[in-house]
Each structure stands twice: as structure tokens, then as C-alpha cells.
Design an enzyme around this catalytic site. Structure first.
Site, short mmCIF file in Angstrom:
data_model
loop_
_atom_site.label_atom_id
_atom_site.label_comp_id
_atom_site.label_asym_id
_atom_site.label_seq_id
_atom_site.Cartn_x
_atom_site.Cartn_y
_atom_site.Cartn_z
N HIS A 112 -7.88 -8.59 1.46
CA HIS A 112 -7.23 -7.52 1.48
C HIS A 112 -5.79 -7.55 2.32
CE1 HIS A 112 -10.13 -4.06 0.47
NE2 HIS A 112 -10.95 -5.42 -0.09
N GLU A 113 -5.22 -6.84 2.15
CA GLU A 113 -3.95 -6.85 2.62
C GLU A 113 -3.22 -8.30 2.19
OE1 GLU A 113 -6.19 -5.94 5.09
OE2 GLU A 113 -5.71 -4.10 4.30
N GLU A 144 0.73 -1.25 -0.02
CA GLU A 144 -0.06 -0.15 -0.06
C GLU A 144 0.73 1.11 -0.12
OE1 GLU A 144 -3.21 -0.64 2.82
OE2 GLU A 144 -3.59 -2.51 2.13
N GLU A 179 -11.68 -10.12 9.34
CA GLU A 179 -10.39 -9.43 9.37
C GLU A 179 -9.54 -10.19 10.33
OE1 GLU A 179 -8.79 -6.49 8.21
OE2 GLU A 179 -7.31 -7.89 9.46
N GLU A 224 -7.10 -6.69 -2.80
CA GLU A 224 -6.63 -5.31 -2.65
C GLU A 224 -5.08 -5.53 -3.14
OE1 GLU A 224 -7.18 -2.03 0.73
OE2 GLU A 224 -6.08 -3.66 1.28
N GLU A 281 -9.75 3.64 0.24
CA GLU A 281 -9.64 3.75 1.69
C GLU A 281 -8.71 4.85 2.17
OE1 GLU A 281 -8.30 0.46 3.82
OE2 GLU A 281 -6.67 -0.02 2.71
N HIS A 322 -17.27 -10.54 6.21
CA HIS A 322 -15.72 -9.78 6.61
C HIS A 322 -15.24 -10.85 7.55
CE1 HIS A 322 -13.18 -6.56 7.84
NE2 HIS A 322 -12.73 -7.11 6.68
C1 NOJ Z 1 -8.12 -2.61 5.63
C2 NOJ Z 1 -9.04 -2.76 4.51
O1 NOJ Z 1 -8.25 -2.59 3.23
C3 NOJ Z 1 -10.33 -2.14 4.71
O2 NOJ Z 1 -11.32 -2.52 3.54
C4 NOJ Z 1 -11.09 -2.84 5.99
O3 NOJ Z 1 -12.27 -2.04 6.08
C5 NOJ Z 1 -10.05 -2.49 7.10
N1 NOJ Z 1 -8.54 -3.11 6.86
C6 NOJ Z 1 -10.73 -3.37 8.36
O4 NOJ Z 1 -10.63 -4.56 8.06
CA CA Z 2 -5.74 -2.22 3.04
#
Ligand code: NOJ
Ligand code: CA
Length: 683
Positions: A462-463, A175, A379, A481, A487, A377
Site C-alpha cells: 500500500h502507498e 490517492e 506498515e 494499492e 478506505e 502487515h
Molecule cells: C493505509 C492503507 O491503505 C490501509 O489499508 C492501512 O490500513 C493503513 N494505511 C494503516 O497501515
Molecule cells: Ca492507502
């Protein structure tokens, strides 16, 4: 292949006849030539020529290990085989429906003259638009486990030029804002990295099919000599493999123009065909989500008075999705574990238990009634061990609830993924830390794809680890991503500059789809900070940035304020039969046309950097003799993506009749853009 070549190949591969001369392979159009040999010290190397000019000079191949002698010198060539292919295959979904695979192949086997007679084979494929090669190790009865300390593959450029790159191996993963520098000023960069040589040749370095191996960063050793610097591992050895194995394909796209890079399919071609069988359960789709309000600090992921993922909010989002034709609603912050420090920790995350104010069954039942699907989601905070322990139960639950796609996340410093073991196949030996682009992470992402596939769940990571075309093999890896997305327009310092997307098109996006999360029509981030963009540019992103999962990222209240612009987002497809770069310059502008997979309609998107411009593009791709209606959403008079809120929102929406061969020269404001829907006129 001629009979004589077949016989030669047969003899070479089975009898390992010593080959005295350099072996070479030529692309089908004859323009690219790869030569493979060993030098006077027995160092294996290759060279690449394009159009009769050197592109890569003598570039070494080899390996260092943590527990055996290096494979650097003392080799001879003991075998040579050739092959070729001229086929095409169909993508279940994608930026183009049919992919042509036309290449010539050469495999050269090297053997070291020491007591062990260790061997490896370089298999290289020459396409008209570049090359891919991998290094193959046979299994060894006397030493089943190979521990690679370094891969010594070099890319020794023939001349300097300009590079567009992000740093490799720094804390924020992929990023970063791209830098434009001389090639000779690079240090360590992530791939894809794109270059323009002084003679005008365009190159992009990357890899394909990163499976059970460490990702490489391109490291400038000295001068114009680069090497595959593998991401480290907690084990010391960067790669540990048992039995026969091979490296991912090292790819170099070679083209005379940016269009050649954009239209290359080399990395998809170098991946294995679909291993999941029928994937009709993978649904390309547009979605909205409980998301932007968190990035603006209006709502929270964690529990408390401003918790975003409540049953009530979600039902409002479902209603909006049903009304405007969005198939998906992403809900972030639905599950337990967000309270406290989750970044780079993730130990508290549950992937099956919801917060008490989020009734998972009620919202998914409600969504089903409305023809909408919740996007899950998960995370992880970078804690892949915690996720792996729960993912099977979580994906099984998703399937029962009608959740057909899950956005995963790995927010942790690069090098901070928590793994409970050093290899996914080992029993847990306690926490260790790994890189986002290391072997353990590569194992993890495929394990997730396979487990999710059991329950017909698609993944948007993502990441993530970088995209190396594995969506061909595992078509439920729909998006990821892996770059600065929208973001950063909420809270980034700085926000994504106007040159960012026109750079992504020729760098990160060459590797595959990106969940950029466009569609912030309000054009303000946290604390009302201005986003460098016009409103028309936000619409352009749906065509310019390819993703089979495409978000309208703004809040539903904001989206509702712009019904004329929202109409384009409602209409634009996410699955295409063709994708063309009509015009573009890396980092300056890009105009892209895509044909809808399910109709004869075409869509065009254009974006520019901070320079206003109106590139003329030809509609020579339309069907001859047919009349189309083009509806254009463009920057209006006085529009300025770097100006006031009023100037950013100025848009002109107009309709024209167009036909094959017409020219469009649509003006773009600074940080502006445009979107066009070209639909066959009704007879
Ligand atoms: C980073 C992600 O790119 C984003 O889309 C997400 O909302 C946040 N992390 C929280 O998980
Ligand atoms: Ca991100």
C-alpha cells in the site's frame, strides 16, 4: 526477418554504418508506424502514426546531467537493427492465463559529434495496440557513473481531446479522485494517464519495468507537448547509474476503443520473464481482516483498551474465515510501534515483536489447525530504512509461522520516505528523504520482493510505487494499492464518487492488480456516513477490479448480516484464464467478464456512475452448444446507491438459463452494479 534485413541489421549494429534516412518500424497489423531520426540540429526524435494519421508529432529524445554536457543536439544516426517476435507465454496467476507477444522492433543508435562521441540507443517495439520504447546507455570506461538531471523524452500530441488524470507529485501520492479535463489543460500527472483524442483514438501513457530508475510523471511543457518529468532524489541527480543501463520502457497504448486499452498486455510483455522460478507458493486468495473496525475508529492499531489485533479478535476472524472459505486473515496493528506519531516517521516499528495482547504463535497455530493463513502487515510509516534493516528477519519469521503474504504500507507524504542512504548499495550515511516514485523507492520495492521470495512470502504494497508490470518478473508482487481504495469510503472527504471505479478500470487498473479492499456490505463509513454504492455494486467489484488478493473488507459481524450476498464473495474466483471488457465508457460504466482459471465458469461484473443504465452485453464468449445457469445479484426494485440505507441494500437475486450469443441487459441503479456467476449446467 529476411536474410537481406538480417545482413543489413548485422552490418548496422557492428559497423555503425551511417544511416542517411529516417528509420521506421510498423506494428504487425501495419496500423502503427514509429519513425526515428535526427533533425537539422542533430536532435534525436521520433513520431507515431496510427491508421495513417499522426498521433505523436516530432517528439524529442535526450538527457541533461548534473556533471556533464547535455545530450540534446549534435547527434547523428550511426546504427539501426531490427527484430520481431510472435510468441506467447503463460502467467503463473493473473487476469489471463496466456499472453501473446507479437511485435516488431527497431533499435536506432545515436552518436553525438563532440569529442566524447557519446551514444545512446532508442529501442522501440510496435505492437498492434501501442508502442514501448526505452533508451539504452552503453557502459563508458572513462566515466562509469551517469547522473541524470532530466530525461528529455517528449510525447508531442497531434491533437487535443479529453484526459482522465490524477495530479503528479502532490503529497497524497496516487490517492486522488481522477479529473476529466481537456488534454491541453493538464499540468503534471501520474501515469497511467488515459486520453481520448478528438478523432476518437484512445491513448494511455505509462511505463514498464521501472527498475533502478526514477518513475516519471507526464508534464505538459506547453501546448500539447509533454515530457517525462522524473521524480526527484535527495542526491540532486534524479537517477544515478553505474555502467551500462537503460531507462524503463515508455509505453503508449493506442486503440480505437476503451476495450483495446483494457485488453492490452504491452506492459507485461515489456517486462523480463519470471526470475523466481517455481512460484507455486504464491497463492491467489480471498481474505478478511482486522481492518475496517480500525478505519471506523471502533478499534485502534495502537495499544490500549480498544486494540484491534488481540489474540481473541483474531481467533474470531479465523473461525469466520474457516467457516466461509477465506484462506487469509489480515491482522493490522499486531506489532510494536503504532503508539505515537508513526505517519511519515516509522522509527519505532518492529517487524518481529508483537504487542503483548497478540500471541503471534498462538494465532498462527490456531489458524493452521483451521486451514487459514494469517496475512502479515508491515506498515513502515514510509521509513524504508527501518524496514530494510529488519525485513529479512521478519520474512524469515513469517515463513516459520505459515504467513504466506504480507501487506506492506508506506504512509508518508510523497517525498517523505525515510531512507538511511541515497542508494541501497551504499553504506548508511544517515537519514535522507525520498519520493514514493523515485529511484530509491524503485530499488526498495524490488529488494523487498527478492528478500520476501527467499521465504516464499508474497507482497501486497500500500502507498506503493506505481505498478509497471514487474509481477511478471517477480510473481510474488501479487497486488498493491496505489489509488484511492475503499478506505476512503470509511473516512474520505469526499468518499469515492460513483464515477471512481468506472474511471479506475481505464486508468490505474490498466497498470495491474489493485488491492481496493471491496466488500463493505454495511455501506456505511465512519460515524454512519453513507457510502455511495448499492450492495450489488460491492459484489461487482470482485469482477470489475482485478486482484489476486481480494479482501472482503467489512467486519465479520457485518458480513454475517448479508449471507445471500456473502455467498457471491465466497464463490467468486481470484485467478482467471480470460478477462474481457464487454462494454464501457471511461468514468461512466464498465461491464467485465472473466473466466475462472480452474473451471469453465464465467463471472460478470457491472458498475455505473450516478446514472442508472442497463447496457446490453452479448454472451458470445460462452462455449457454443452448452447450457449455463446464470445466477444474478442485481440492484432490486427501488435500489439507489445514493439513497437511503434501505434503497442501497435493495437487491434482487435470480437465476436464468443462458447460452452462447444470448444478450444480458441488467439494470443498474445510480451508483449501482451487478454480479453474475455463469456456471455450466449439469448434464
Ligand atoms: C493505509 C492503507 O491503505 C490501509 O489499508 C492501512 O490500513 C493503513 N494505511 C494503516 O497501515
Ligand atoms: Ca492507502
Amino acid at each position: 526477418m529476411t536474410i537481406a534485413r538480417l545482413i543489413a541489421a548485422f552490418l548496422a549494429s557492428f559497423l555503425f554504418v551511417s544511416v542517411a534516412h529516417a528509420a521506421s518500424v510498423t506494428s504487425p497489423d501495419g496500423k502503427i508506424v514509429v519513425t526515428v531520426d535526427v533533425d537539422g540540429e542533430g536532435v534525436p526524435y521520433y513520431t507515431v502514426d496510427h491508421d495513417g494519421k499522426h498521433v505523436l508529432l516530432k517528439s524529442q529524445l535526450g538527457f541533461d546531467f548534473t556533471d556533464e554536457n547535455p545530450m540534446r543536439r549534435g547527434f547523428k544516426v550511426v546504427g539501426e537493427t531490427t527484430d520481431s517476435a510472435d510468441t506467447r507465454w503463460e502467467q503463473p496467476w493473473g487476469e489471463r492465463q496466456w499472453i501473446a507477444d507479437n511485435h516488431n522492433e527497431l533499435a536506432v543508435t545515436f552518436e553525438q559529434g563532440d569529442a566524447d562521441h557519446r551514444r545512446f540507443t532508442m529501442r522501440v517495439r510496435a505492437f498492434d495496440d501501442g508502442i514501448g520504447f526505452r533508451l539504452e546507455f552503453p557502459g563508458r570506461a572513462n566515466k562509469p557513473v551517469t547522473r541524470i538531471a532530466q530525461e528529455l523524452t517528449e510525447f508531442n500530441l497531434a491533437e487535443d481531446g479529453t484526459a482522465w488524470s490524477i495530479p503528479g507529485g502532490d503529497w497524497n501520492r496516487y490517492e486522488y479522485i481522477y479529473s476529466k479535463t481537456p488534454i491541453s489543460a493538464l499540468s503534471q500527472v501520474h501515469t497511467p494517464v488515459t486520453m481520448k483524442l478528438a478523432d476518437g483514438t484512445y491513448l494511455s501513457f505509462h511505463e514498464a519495468a521501472l527498475v533502478d530508475y526514477s518513475g516519471y510523471r507526464l508534464w505538459r511543457v506547453d501546448g500539447l507537448r509533454f515530457r517525462t518529468e522524473l521524480a526527484p532524489s535527495s542526491r540532486g541527480a534524479k537517477v544515478v547509474r553505474t555502467g551500462a543501463f537503460h531507462t524503463p520502457w515508455r509505453t503508449v497504448l493506442i486503440a480505437d476503443s476503451p476495450r483495446g486499452l483494457f485488453e492490452s498486455n504491452i506492459e507485461l510483455n515489456l517486462n523480463e520473464p519470471n526470475k523466481l522460478g517455481d512460484v507455486s507458493w504464491v497463492h491467489p486468495q480471498k481474505f478478511i481482516g482486522i481492518w475496517w473496525d480500525m478505519h471506523l475508529n471502533h478499534w485502534t492499531w495502537n495499544s490500549g483498551p480498544n486494540h484491534g489485533a488481540t489474540t481473541e479478535h483474531t481467533k474470531e476472524y479465523i473461525d469466520f474465515a474457516a467457516k466461509h472459505g477465506f484462506r487469509g486473515v489480515l491482522v493490522e496493528g499486531w506489532n510494536k510501534g503504532w503508539d505515537g506519531v508513526w505517519f511519515g516517521n516509522g522509527r519505532e516499528f518492529s517487524f518481529t515483536e508483537a504487542y503483548p495482547d497478540y500471541d503471534l504463535k498462538a494465532v498462527t497455530d490456531y489458524a493452521r489447525k483451521k486451514g487459514v493463513h494469517i496475512i502479515g502487515h508491515d506498515e513502515t510509516g514510509g521509513n524504508i530504512a527501518n524496514f530494510e534493516a529488519q525485513m529479512d528477519a521478519s520474512f524469515a519469521m513469517d515463513q516459520k509461522l505459515g504467513i504466506e503474504a504480507v501487506k506492506t504500507g508506506y504512509v508518508a507524504d510523497a517525498g517523505g520516505l525515510i531512507s538511511c542512504n541515497a542508494d541501497i548499495h551504499d553504506p548508511c550515511k544517515g537519514e535522507v528523504f525520498e519520493w514514493h516514485d523515485g529511484q530509491r523507492s524503485a530499488q526498495h520495492h524490488i529488494a523487498v520482493a527478492l528478500d520476501a521470495a527467499k521465504y516464499h512470502v508474497s507482497i501486497d504494497a500500500h502507498e506503493p510505487i506505481k505498478d509497471t508490470g514487474l509481477r511478471r518478473t517477480y510473481p510474488n508482487l501479487v497486488a498493491r494499492e496505489g489509488a484511492r481504495g475503499a478506505e476512503y469510503d470509511a473516512w474520505g472527504v469526499p468518499k469515492n464518487p460513483p464515477s471512481h471505479v468506472p474511471t479506475l478500470v481505464f486508468t490505474r487498473l490498466l497498470s495491474g492488480p489493485m488491492d481496493y479492499t471491496p466488500g463493505v456490505l454495511s455501506l456505511v463509513g465512519r460515524d454512519n456516513t453513507p457510502i455511495p454504492s448499492t450492495i450489488a455494486r460491492q459484489l461487482a467489484y470482485y469482477v470489475v477490479i482485478y486482484s489476486p488478493l481480494q479482501m472482503a473488507a467489512d467486519t465479520i459481524e457485518n458480513l454475517a448480516k448479508y449471507p445471500k450476498e456473502l455467498a457471491f464473495i465466497e464463490q467468486v474466483p481470484v485467478d482467471w484464464s480470460q478477462s474481457l471488457l464487454l462494454d464501457g465508457k471511461i468514468g461512466e460504466y464498465a461491464v467485465i467478464a472473466r473466466k475462472d482459471r480452474n473451471s469453465d465458469a464465467w463471472y460478470i461484473g457491472g458498475v455505473t456512475d450516478s446514472t442508472p443504465r442497463a447496457p446490453a452485453v452479448s454472451l458470445d464468449f460462452l462455449d457454443p452448444g452448452r447450457t449455463y445457469t446464470a445466477k444474478i445479484w442485481r440492484d432490486g426494485d427501488g435500489a439507489d446507491g445514493l439513497g437511503s440505507q434501505d434503497a442501497k441494500h435493495r437487491i434482487a437475486i435470480e437465476t436464468r438459463t443462458v447460452k452462447e450469443g444470448d444478450t444480458l441487459a441488467i439494470p443498474m441503479a445510480a451508483a449501482g452494479g451487478y454480479a453474475v456467476a455463469i456456471v455450466p449446467a449439469k448434464k
